[in-house]
Design a protein around this motif. Structure first.
Motif, PDB file in Angstrom:
ATOM      1  N   MET A   1      13.338  -7.975 -10.431  1.00 22.74           N
ATOM      2  CA  MET A   1      12.728  -8.648  -9.283  1.00 22.74           C
ATOM      3  C   MET A   1      12.393  -7.603  -8.216  1.00 22.74           C
ATOM      4  SD  MET A   1      12.904 -11.867 -10.249  1.00 22.74           S
ATOM      5  CE  MET A   1      12.992 -13.051  -8.894  1.00 22.74           C
ATOM      6  N   VAL A   2      11.537  -8.003  -7.281  1.00 20.22           N
ATOM      7  CA  VAL A   2      11.085  -7.106  -6.216  1.00 20.22           C
ATOM      8  C   VAL A   2      11.357  -7.769  -4.869  1.00 20.22           C
ATOM      9  CG1 VAL A   2       9.094  -5.934  -5.200  1.00 20.22           C
ATOM     10  CG2 VAL A   2       9.289  -6.133  -7.689  1.00 20.22           C
ATOM     11  N   LEU A   3      11.829  -7.003  -3.899  1.00 19.52           N
ATOM     12  CA  LEU A   3      12.051  -7.543  -2.559  1.00 19.52           C
ATOM     13  C   LEU A   3      10.718  -7.920  -1.929  1.00 19.52           C
ATOM     14  CD1 LEU A   3      14.846  -5.276  -1.014  1.00 19.52           C
ATOM     15  CD2 LEU A   3      15.047  -7.639  -1.820  1.00 19.52           C
ATOM     16  N   LYS A   4      10.652  -9.149  -1.414  1.00 22.48           N
ATOM     17  CA  LYS A   4       9.426  -9.685  -0.836  1.00 22.48           C
ATOM     18  C   LYS A   4       9.079  -8.996   0.488  1.00 22.48           C
ATOM     19  CE  LYS A   4       9.290 -14.194  -0.723  1.00 22.48           C
ATOM     20  NZ  LYS A   4       7.949 -14.431  -1.350  1.00 22.48           N
ATOM     21  N   PRO A   5       7.793  -8.913   0.823  1.00 24.66           N
ATOM     22  CA  PRO A   5       7.409  -8.231   2.059  1.00 24.66           C
ATOM     23  C   PRO A   5       7.666  -9.013   3.338  1.00 24.66           C
ATOM     24  CG  PRO A   5       5.457  -9.044   0.917  1.00 24.66           C
ATOM     25  CD  PRO A   5       6.624  -9.282  -0.005  1.00 24.66           C
ATOM     26  N   GLU A   6       7.541 -10.379   3.282  1.00 17.99           N
ATOM     27  CA  GLU A   6       7.633 -11.152   4.522  1.00 17.99           C
ATOM     28  C   GLU A   6       8.978 -11.011   5.236  1.00 17.99           C
ATOM     29  OE1 GLU A   6       5.326 -13.942   1.616  1.00 17.99           O
ATOM     30  OE2 GLU A   6       6.938 -12.457   1.531  1.00 17.99           O
TER      31      GLU A   6
END
Length: 293
Positions: free
Chosen positions: A60-65
């Motif tokens: 998974m990837v950490l979201k930008p918002e």
């Protein structure tokens, strides 16, 4: 100086920052550390901070918002990329290689993404960061952070080594400890930050203790020399006599030779960019000859 750490595991740092020099530096008001839970900046009932990567792949990837909101809460705005600012940056870059393309140069703040893809974290980088007023550290997790956060907000991407951690929290602790000890007043002896492994070159050191000859050169990028203390003999091994004869010049020469020996044995790559005198090079040739190289 203040460190701001953005993480999904703020509790990770509880024990680390409650001991030793880090605790004393905070207690004396020399250094401040702020911990910011990334999940605080989410708006769904599951407090979601990650999502699947575009294009497929593992993890998974950490979201930008949430990261953008966390940075905004610290007064960090996206870097300006207008044509005017680009021209200003190019002019400033001619005067200083460290110039930035936004107002953070003036405010003394840098935003750093901790990542295995970053530039190596070295003592030289730590010295640069120790001159700042504030360092904001983003702790990556999972497969990493959405690259747009890096492009829009980060001034520097740092890796503490050629290996992969589960997250950036350990790296953040390393950066805080390394940089903080270079802040004036944090160490009991100011020279400790100069006379040690990866320390500055001898020519860059301006201080001497009154009436006491320097016991060694500045490291100049080399490893530190071996240290000994009481008892003089332990397990059949005796501490080097040169350290106990009171001759500061002999001690200094011995320690410099040991620095070269230790570096040649453990980190020969450092010798390529170390600050070496002609005498250093003669000693190094002697060491290489002894090793048959």
């Amino acid at each position: 100086m203040r460190f701001e750490i953005i993480t999904i595991f703020p509790g990770f740092f509880a024990g680390i920052f409650e001991h030793g020099i880090v605790r004393r530096a905070q207690a004396e008001g020399l250094v401040g550390v702020g911990l910011h839970d990334l999940r605080t900046f989410t708006h769904d009932r599951h407090r979601t901070v990650d999502d699947r990567p575009f294009g497929g792949g593992e993890g998974m990837v950490l979201k930008p918002e949430p990261l953008a909101e966390a940075l905004k809460s610290l007064g960090i705005e996206a870097k300006h990329k207008s044509e005017q600012n680009q021209k200003q940056f190019l002019r400033a870059a001619e005067e200083s290689r460290s110039a930035q393309d936004d107002t953070r140069e003036v405010s003394g703040t840098r935003v750093i993404l901790l990542s295995a893809q970053g530039r190596p974290f070295t003592q030289a980088v730590a010295r640069e960061l120790s001159q700042l007023e504030r360092v904001v550290l983003i702790c990556g997790r999972y497969e990493g952070v959405d690259e747009r956060i890096n492009e829009l907000y980060c001034d520097l991407e740092i890796s503490i080594g050629d290996y992969v951690l589960s997250g950036g929290e350990l790296a953040a602790a390393v950066v805080v400890d390394t940089v903080m000890r270079l802040v004036p007043g944090v160490l009991g002896n100011e020279a400790s930050g100069e006379f040690e492994s990866f320390g500055v070159a001898d020519a860059e050191i301006s201080r001497d203790e009154a009436g006491v000859p320097r016991s060694q050169h500045g490291a100049g990028g080399l490893l530190d020399y071996p240290h000994y203390t009481r008892p003089a003999e332990f397990a059949g091994l005796r501490a080097p006599e040169v350290l106990m004869n009171g001759d500061h010049l002999q001690i200094r020469r011995w320690r410099r030779e040991q620095q070269l020996r230790k570096t040649w044995k453990n980190r020969p790559d450092l010798l390529e960019r170390a600050a070496l005198s002609d005498e250093d090079r003669r000693l190094l040739d002697k060491i290489r000859d002894e090793d048959g190289d």
